[in-house]
Design an enzyme around this catalytic site. Sequence first.
Site, PDB file in Angstrom:
ATOM      1  CE1 TYR A  53      10.026  36.881   8.606  1.00  0.00           C
ATOM      2  CE2 TYR A  53       8.816  38.158   6.861  1.00  0.00           C
ATOM      3  CZ  TYR A  53       9.094  37.853   8.107  1.00  0.00           C
ATOM      4  OH  TYR A  53       8.482  38.253   9.060  1.00  0.00           O
ATOM      5  CD  GLN A  88      -1.253  48.005   6.805  1.00  0.00           C
ATOM      6  OE1 GLN A  88      -1.281  47.685   8.165  1.00  0.00           O
ATOM      7  NE2 GLN A  88      -2.487  47.913   6.145  1.00  0.00           N
ATOM      8  CG  ASN A  89       0.221  44.235   1.058  1.00  0.00           C
ATOM      9  OD1 ASN A  89      -0.111  44.095   2.292  1.00  0.00           O
ATOM     10  ND2 ASN A  89      -0.512  44.394   0.150  1.00  0.00           N
ATOM     11  CG  ASP A  91       2.557  41.888  -2.260  1.00  0.00           C
ATOM     12  OD1 ASP A  91       1.776  41.460  -1.958  1.00  0.00           O
ATOM     13  OD2 ASP A  91       2.745  42.905  -3.154  1.00  0.00           O
ATOM     14  CG  HIS A 106       4.628  47.047   7.580  1.00  0.00           C
ATOM     15  ND1 HIS A 106       3.219  46.387   7.673  1.00  0.00           N
ATOM     16  CD2 HIS A 106       4.472  47.797   8.630  1.00  0.00           C
ATOM     17  CE1 HIS A 106       2.438  47.191   8.566  1.00  0.00           C
ATOM     18  NE2 HIS A 106       3.373  48.122   9.256  1.00  0.00           N
ATOM     19  CB  THR A 173      -5.583  46.943   5.890  1.00  0.00           C
ATOM     20  OG1 THR A 173      -5.164  46.893   6.980  1.00  0.00           O
ATOM     21  CG2 THR A 173      -6.442  48.288   5.652  1.00  0.00           C
ATOM     22  CD  GLU A 200     -14.513  39.960   6.856  1.00  0.00           C
ATOM     23  OE1 GLU A 200     -13.237  39.738   7.629  1.00  0.00           O
ATOM     24  OE2 GLU A 200     -15.142  39.084   6.444  1.00  0.00           O
ATOM     25  CB  ALA A 216      -9.528  43.992  -3.867  1.00  0.00           C
TER      26      ALA A 216
END
Length: 232
Positions: A53, A88-89, A91, A106, A173, A200, A216
């Site tokens: 991390y 969910q990121n 950052d 998360h 995602t 995709e 994106a």
Amino acid sequence: MEKIVILTGAGISAESGLSTFRDEGGLWAQHRIEDVATPEGFARDPALVQGFYNARRVQASKVQPNAAHEALARLQRDWPGDVVIVTQNVDSLHEAGGAKDVIHMHGTLAGALCSACGHRWTAPPEMAVGESCPACARPTARPDVVWFGEMPYFMDEIYDHLASASLFAAIGTSGQVYPAAAFVHEAQAAGARTIEINLEPSPGTSGFDERLVGKATQTVPRWVGHLLAPHT
Ligand code: APR
């Protein structure tokens, strides 16, 4: 006015230079989930986990938000109804791109958590093994990131938003991790239209009403422009 709920994943930060998890050469191709993303792995080898991390925290501090992050911030600003971003990121690129009140289900790399007293504080760039909690002074500091086998954050709030959504979008995602992967069904059950925006089609793509396929930084600004056109 229609409420839009957006779920994002690692794919939205890929073009900012942050690895995704399950793509070729992604984080889970380089590290074993059991070793670096479980409470058991942390108990077994805290130095390995803190190192993992720390490296991600330092890398995340060096990258910039991209056109997709910025487009979502613009949508939040200019859409006449509510726009809720759930990520969910771990950052902070949504915030760096101008988004507000982003729900980090998360956790975040920027945060530290005491596993003894639950105190939270801003993580230093490099967390040490046995780092002390500034509240209870015990050596029980860990990254404030949700590991496999742990309950994601803000779930009640997220389900409330999904239950009142008119439009639900999943961006970048793979839809392979629950409970996030089931949000499309929650939103649909509440009558929302659903769209997947991804490089995709994901394994769960058939669960969506629509999809936009591509990078994106190209698809998200186009989608936002389309939504805002009647309102600008
Ligand atoms: N633009 C759009 N989508 C992209 C791009 C891009 N430039 N690059 C990759 N993608 C897509 C991939 O096709 C893939 O479907 O982003 C998705 C990334 O999927 P994952 O790596 O599985 O990441 P994510 O879905 O966010 O993982 C969910 O799993 O490992 C845990 O806690 C971790 O939050 C994470 C969760």
